[in-house]
Design a protein around this motif. Sequence first.
Motif, PDB file in Angstrom:
ATOM      1  N   SER A 108      -9.106   3.841  -3.144  1.00 40.17           N
ATOM      2  CA  SER A 108      -8.363   3.006  -4.088  1.00 40.17           C
ATOM      3  C   SER A 108      -7.826   1.767  -3.385  1.00 40.17           C
ATOM      4  CB  SER A 108      -7.207   3.800  -4.708  1.00 40.17           C
ATOM      5  OG  SER A 108      -6.156   3.943  -3.772  1.00 40.17           O
ATOM      6  N   ASP A 109      -7.413   0.802  -4.185  1.00 35.66           N
ATOM      7  CA  ASP A 109      -6.899  -0.448  -3.624  1.00 35.66           C
ATOM      8  C   ASP A 109      -5.405  -0.398  -3.323  1.00 35.66           C
ATOM      9  OD1 ASP A 109      -9.411  -1.653  -3.847  1.00 35.66           O
ATOM     10  OD2 ASP A 109      -9.025  -2.280  -5.919  1.00 35.66           O
ATOM     11  N   THR A 110      -4.728   0.635  -3.830  1.00 36.74           N
ATOM     12  CA  THR A 110      -3.270   0.646  -3.741  1.00 36.74           C
ATOM     13  C   THR A 110      -2.705   1.842  -2.988  1.00 36.74           C
ATOM     14  OG1 THR A 110      -3.118   1.821  -5.855  1.00 36.74           O
ATOM     15  CG2 THR A 110      -3.063  -0.596  -5.935  1.00 36.74           C
ATOM     16  N   LEU A 111      -3.570   2.792  -2.592  1.00 37.79           N
ATOM     17  CA  LEU A 111      -3.107   4.027  -1.975  1.00 37.79           C
ATOM     18  C   LEU A 111      -3.780   4.237  -0.618  1.00 37.79           C
ATOM     19  CD1 LEU A 111      -3.478   6.339  -5.115  1.00 37.79           C
ATOM     20  CD2 LEU A 111      -1.344   5.303  -4.307  1.00 37.79           C
ATOM     21  N   ARG A 112      -3.066   4.934   0.265  1.00 39.12           N
ATOM     22  CA  ARG A 112      -3.656   5.299   1.547  1.00 39.12           C
ATOM     23  C   ARG A 112      -3.148   6.663   1.966  1.00 39.12           C
ATOM     24  NH1 ARG A 112      -2.123   4.245   6.996  1.00 39.12           N
ATOM     25  NH2 ARG A 112      -0.429   2.887   6.279  1.00 39.12           N
ATOM     26  N   ALA A 113      -4.053   7.566   2.328  1.00 33.97           N
ATOM     27  CA  ALA A 113      -3.660   8.887   2.822  1.00 33.97           C
ATOM     28  C   ALA A 113      -3.189   8.747   4.263  1.00 33.97           C
ATOM     29  CB  ALA A 113      -4.831   9.851   2.733  1.00 33.97           C
ATOM     30  N   ALA A 166       6.145   8.611   3.866  1.00 35.33           N
ATOM     31  CA  ALA A 166       5.240   8.767   2.726  1.00 35.33           C
ATOM     32  C   ALA A 166       5.959   8.421   1.431  1.00 35.33           C
ATOM     33  CB  ALA A 166       4.723  10.200   2.660  1.00 35.33           C
ATOM     34  N   ASP A 167       5.229   7.785   0.522  1.00 38.06           N
ATOM     35  CA  ASP A 167       5.781   7.470  -0.793  1.00 38.06           C
ATOM     36  C   ASP A 167       5.653   8.643  -1.752  1.00 38.06           C
ATOM     37  OD1 ASP A 167       6.395   4.526  -0.508  1.00 38.06           O
ATOM     38  OD2 ASP A 167       4.287   4.545   0.074  1.00 38.06           O
ATOM     39  N   VAL A 168       4.669   9.516  -1.517  1.00 38.12           N
ATOM     40  CA  VAL A 168       4.447  10.654  -2.406  1.00 38.12           C
ATOM     41  C   VAL A 168       3.671  11.726  -1.652  1.00 38.12           C
ATOM     42  CG1 VAL A 168       2.325   9.636  -3.336  1.00 38.12           C
ATOM     43  CG2 VAL A 168       3.526  11.383  -4.650  1.00 38.12           C
ATOM     44  N   VAL A 169       3.974  12.998  -1.983  1.00 33.05           N
ATOM     45  CA  VAL A 169       3.207  14.136  -1.473  1.00 33.05           C
ATOM     46  C   VAL A 169       2.387  14.704  -2.618  1.00 33.05           C
ATOM     47  CG1 VAL A 169       3.330  16.499  -0.585  1.00 33.05           C
ATOM     48  CG2 VAL A 169       4.849  14.737   0.342  1.00 33.05           C
ATOM     49  N   LEU A 170       1.077  14.819  -2.408  1.00 35.21           N
ATOM     50  CA  LEU A 170       0.191  15.474  -3.367  1.00 35.21           C
ATOM     51  C   LEU A 170       0.067  16.923  -2.916  1.00 35.21           C
ATOM     52  CD1 LEU A 170      -1.717  15.285  -5.810  1.00 35.21           C
ATOM     53  CD2 LEU A 170      -3.542  14.628  -4.220  1.00 35.21           C
ATOM     54  N   LEU A 171       0.698  17.828  -3.655  1.00 44.25           N
ATOM     55  CA  LEU A 171       0.874  19.215  -3.225  1.00 44.25           C
ATOM     56  C   LEU A 171       0.003  20.148  -4.053  1.00 44.25           C
ATOM     57  CD1 LEU A 171       2.550  21.116  -1.386  1.00 44.25           C
ATOM     58  CD2 LEU A 171       4.254  21.203  -3.216  1.00 44.25           C
ATOM     59  N   ASP A 172      -0.960  20.807  -3.410  1.00 50.00           N
ATOM     60  CA  ASP A 172      -1.856  21.718  -4.107  1.00 50.00           C
ATOM     61  C   ASP A 172      -1.098  22.973  -4.542  1.00 50.00           C
ATOM     62  OD1 ASP A 172      -3.991  23.939  -4.366  1.00 50.00           O
ATOM     63  OD2 ASP A 172      -5.190  22.113  -4.172  1.00 50.00           O
ATOM     64  N   MET A 186       0.845  -1.188   0.000  1.00 51.34           N
ATOM     65  CA  MET A 186       0.000   0.000   0.000  1.00 51.34           C
ATOM     66  C   MET A 186       0.889   1.249   0.000  1.00 51.34           C
ATOM     67  SD  MET A 186      -3.318   0.772   0.084  1.00 51.34           S
ATOM     68  CE  MET A 186      -4.170  -0.580   0.899  1.00 51.34           C
ATOM     69  N   ASN A 187       0.725   2.103  -0.997  1.00 55.28           N
ATOM     70  CA  ASN A 187       1.526   3.320  -1.094  1.00 55.28           C
ATOM     71  C   ASN A 187       0.914   4.432  -0.238  1.00 55.28           C
ATOM     72  OD1 ASN A 187       3.542   2.516  -3.131  1.00 55.28           O
ATOM     73  ND2 ASN A 187       1.758   2.308  -4.454  1.00 55.28           N
ATOM     74  N   LYS A 188       1.771   5.137   0.488  1.00 55.96           N
ATOM     75  CA  LYS A 188       1.325   6.160   1.434  1.00 55.96           C
ATOM     76  C   LYS A 188       1.412   7.552   0.809  1.00 55.96           C
ATOM     77  CE  LYS A 188       3.106   3.359   5.242  1.00 55.96           C
ATOM     78  NZ  LYS A 188       4.078   3.309   6.367  1.00 55.96           N
ATOM     79  N   VAL A 189       0.334   8.339   0.985  1.00 53.20           N
ATOM     80  CA  VAL A 189       0.236   9.661   0.366  1.00 53.20           C
ATOM     81  C   VAL A 189      -0.053  10.713   1.429  1.00 53.20           C
ATOM     82  CG1 VAL A 189      -0.925  11.052  -1.392  1.00 53.20           C
ATOM     83  CG2 VAL A 189      -0.736   8.561  -1.689  1.00 53.20           C
ATOM     84  N   ILE A 190       0.657  11.841   1.346  1.00 53.68           N
ATOM     85  CA  ILE A 190       0.342  13.025   2.138  1.00 53.68           C
ATOM     86  C   ILE A 190      -0.330  14.029   1.220  1.00 53.68           C
ATOM     87  CG2 ILE A 190       1.288  15.013   3.358  1.00 53.68           C
ATOM     88  CD1 ILE A 190       3.491  13.242   4.423  1.00 53.68           C
ATOM     89  N   VAL A 191      -1.442  14.590   1.659  1.00 51.09           N
ATOM     90  CA  VAL A 191      -2.166  15.610   0.897  1.00 51.09           C
ATOM     91  C   VAL A 191      -1.888  16.961   1.545  1.00 51.09           C
ATOM     92  CG1 VAL A 191      -4.408  16.411   0.087  1.00 51.09           C
ATOM     93  CG2 VAL A 191      -3.952  13.951   0.277  1.00 51.09           C
ATOM     94  N   ALA A 192      -1.334  17.904   0.785  1.00 49.24           N
ATOM     95  CA  ALA A 192      -0.927  19.181   1.368  1.00 49.24           C
ATOM     96  C   ALA A 192      -1.450  20.363   0.554  1.00 49.24           C
ATOM     97  CB  ALA A 192       0.596  19.255   1.458  1.00 49.24           C
ATOM     98  N   GLY A 193      -1.932  21.381   1.276  1.00 48.23           N
ATOM     99  CA  GLY A 193      -2.378  22.611   0.636  1.00 48.23           C
ATOM    100  C   GLY A 193      -3.805  22.537   0.148  1.00 48.23           C
ATOM    101  N   GLY A 194      -4.320  23.689  -0.295  1.00 48.61           N
ATOM    102  CA  GLY A 194      -5.673  23.754  -0.810  1.00 48.61           C
ATOM    103  C   GLY A 194      -6.703  23.919   0.295  1.00 48.61           C
ATOM    104  N   PRO A 195      -7.941  24.238  -0.064  1.00 46.18           N
ATOM    105  CA  PRO A 195      -9.010  24.371   0.924  1.00 46.18           C
ATOM    106  C   PRO A 195      -9.246  23.057   1.662  1.00 46.18           C
ATOM    107  CG  PRO A 195      -9.663  25.291  -1.203  1.00 46.18           C
ATOM    108  CD  PRO A 195      -8.394  24.540  -1.430  1.00 46.18           C
ATOM    109  N   SER A 196      -9.753  23.161   2.883  1.00 47.82           N
ATOM    110  CA  SER A 196      -9.996  21.973   3.701  1.00 47.82           C
ATOM    111  C   SER A 196     -10.918  20.981   3.000  1.00 47.82           C
ATOM    112  CB  SER A 196     -10.610  22.395   5.036  1.00 47.82           C
ATOM    113  OG  SER A 196     -10.942  21.274   5.816  1.00 47.82           O
TER     114      SER A 196
END
Length: 226
Positions: free
Chosen positions: A24-29, A49-55, A1-11
Amino acid sequence: MNKVIVAGGPSLVRTALTRVIDASDTLRAVGTAAHSEELADLLDADVDADVVLLDRSLHTGRQGGFTALVTEICAVTRTVVFGAPSAQEVDAQVRAGATGVLGADVSAAQLVAALETVCRGGLVVALGTAPAVNRAQARVTPELTRDLSVREREILILLSSGQDTASIARDLGLSPLTVKTHITNMLSKLGIRRRGHLIAFAYESGLIVPGITPTSFIPPPLCAPS
């Protein structure tokens, strides 16, 4: 399971992105951050974290602004920029080290696919859905790809879809060394130093049109053979 950080943007946007990721079956925030300081705290906390999703709307007081922040994050983990306003953003963010640049109107399926591709080591650029793509298509500048051979353009399309050298070689019936040679030749012809910049060039030149260009597409020669 790939780990994701969600950063920025409105709540609300962060919440929606988190739900899409967790469905999703492969990702987890594994965390969210409203601003760059919270993101730094998360990364310092060793959440692995495997990836940061940056707004793209995230504001930062550091010198160099958002692009400098992308560079800092990329030194720690993979980074996908979400909400890029135009194709002009692609080159700056790829140069900063981002391995994904997404428009704000990508679908949930596109978002998940992009994050999965980046976690596998690929690079993804998806600036939007069909209406935006049609506008991009009008900006196609064939002279920018004129010096590339048909084979080189084919390889560049496959490279831009997230495939690595081995899979491109397998799909085209070539040796990995031959594919690497074609890529090296493209870098030389275009005056580009890194593969990521090649992919940004493919989108900015109009060779790749997100949502329209199939990965098996081979552009016809731009000039008739003499």
